[in-house]
Design a protein around this motif. Structure first.
Motif, PDB file in Angstrom:
ATOM      1  N   LEU A  74       0.835  -1.198   0.000  1.00 56.97           N
ATOM      2  CA  LEU A  74       0.000   0.000   0.000  1.00 56.97           C
ATOM      3  C   LEU A  74       0.869   1.247   0.000  1.00 56.97           C
ATOM      4  N   ARG A  75       0.383   2.269  -0.617  1.00 53.78           N
ATOM      5  CA  ARG A  75       0.990   3.597  -0.511  1.00 53.78           C
ATOM      6  C   ARG A  75      -0.138   4.612  -0.438  1.00 53.78           C
ATOM      7  N   TRP A  76      -0.127   5.417   0.605  1.00 47.79           N
ATOM      8  CA  TRP A  76      -1.138   6.447   0.813  1.00 47.79           C
ATOM      9  C   TRP A  76      -0.391   7.752   1.050  1.00 47.79           C
ATOM     10  N   LYS A  89       4.775  -2.592   2.912  1.00 49.92           N
ATOM     11  CA  LYS A  89       5.109  -3.752   2.099  1.00 49.92           C
ATOM     12  C   LYS A  89       5.199  -4.935   3.042  1.00 49.92           C
ATOM     13  N   GLY A  90       4.115  -5.697   3.096  1.00 47.67           N
ATOM     14  CA  GLY A  90       4.051  -6.762   4.095  1.00 47.67           C
ATOM     15  C   GLY A  90       4.018  -6.156   5.483  1.00 47.67           C
ATOM     16  N   LYS A  91       4.925  -6.589   6.350  1.00 43.83           N
ATOM     17  CA  LYS A  91       4.949  -6.080   7.718  1.00 43.83           C
ATOM     18  C   LYS A  91       5.859  -4.866   7.882  1.00 43.83           C
ATOM     19  N   GLN A  92       6.556  -4.498   6.809  1.00 44.21           N
ATOM     20  CA  GLN A  92       7.483  -3.383   6.893  1.00 44.21           C
ATOM     21  C   GLN A  92       6.887  -2.128   6.272  1.00 44.21           C
ATOM     22  N   GLY A  93       7.223  -0.974   6.858  1.00 44.89           N
ATOM     23  CA  GLY A  93       6.677   0.263   6.353  1.00 44.89           C
ATOM     24  C   GLY A  93       7.642   1.417   6.472  1.00 44.89           C
ATOM     25  N   ARG A  94       7.271   2.513   5.848  1.00 41.97           N
ATOM     26  CA  ARG A  94       8.020   3.770   5.949  1.00 41.97           C
ATOM     27  C   ARG A  94       7.016   4.908   5.883  1.00 41.97           C
TER      28      ARG A  94
END
Length: 205
Positions: A74-76, A89-94
């Motif tokens: 996802l990207r919001w 991205k899966g369990k990782q985020g930024r």
């Protein structure tokens, strides 16, 4: 909680004046939406957001873009009037809070609020009504286009009054979200320029 509110502040009809569609069958409508949602591999869309605060007399506008790639990317991002957003991205985020910001990475398993945000976005994108029904009481307001009212069952009921979701005529994606909070504040998010099953660049995630 602020971020969860932002999501709920993320994402046309008013219940008291809207009659149920004659003969509408909630299960058959949701099953049809799930079948269509199951065919979606990628989705991207611009959105415009209007936030109404009871202390002001006018809407506060914002705009942004949303990307999804099956099964869990996802990207919001808000692009106006400020730049901020997050990518998962899966369990990782930024996440980032201004243009050009490299942002900070996070593990969603250690970020309960982000976990809620991600689960909600994924559930709606996938039309995962089995999950959503555990969290909301659903009512069918209109059959074409499908419009649902959702009243929260759990913790969100403390500040969230209800959600109103309108799907595109095709049933392939959410067209509009209204988030009504206790006290009368509400946010309306309208998706436009939506593209389904079109290529989405890897670097967006």
């Amino acid at each position: 909680m602020k971020l969860f509110r932002l999501f709920l502040v993320l994402t046309v009809l008013i219940w008291p004046g809207t009659a149920l569609a004659a003969g509408a069958d909630m299960d058959s409508v949701l099953n049809r939406l799930q079948e269509i949602g199951g065919r979606i591999e990628t989705l991207s869309s611009d959105f415009s957001q209007e936030k109404y605060l009871s202390v002001f007399q006018e809407m506060l506008p914002a705009a942004g873009r949303f990307y999804y790639r099956k099964p869990d990317q996802l990207r919001w991002e808000l692009t106006s009037p400020v730049t901020s957003g997050f990518v998962l991205k899966g369990k990782q985020g930024r996440r980032w809070s201004q243009a050009g910001d490299a942002g900070e990475r996070f593990d969603i398993s250690r970020e309960p609020v982000m976990k809620i945000v991600a689960e909600q976005l994924l559930a709606w994108t996938r039309a995962d009504f089995d999950r959503l029904r555990t969290e909301y009481d659903m009512r069918l307001l209109k059959e074409s286009p499908v419009t649902l009212r959702l009243d929260p069952k759990g913790g969100a009921a403390g500040f969230l009054d209800y959600l109103q979701i309108t799907f595109a005529e095709s049933g392939g994606h959410v067209q509009q979200v209204e988030v009504h909070e206790k006290g009368g504040d509400f946010t309306r998010i309208i998706f436009h320029g939506t593209a389904i099953n079109q290529p989405v660049a890897d670097e967006l995630f």
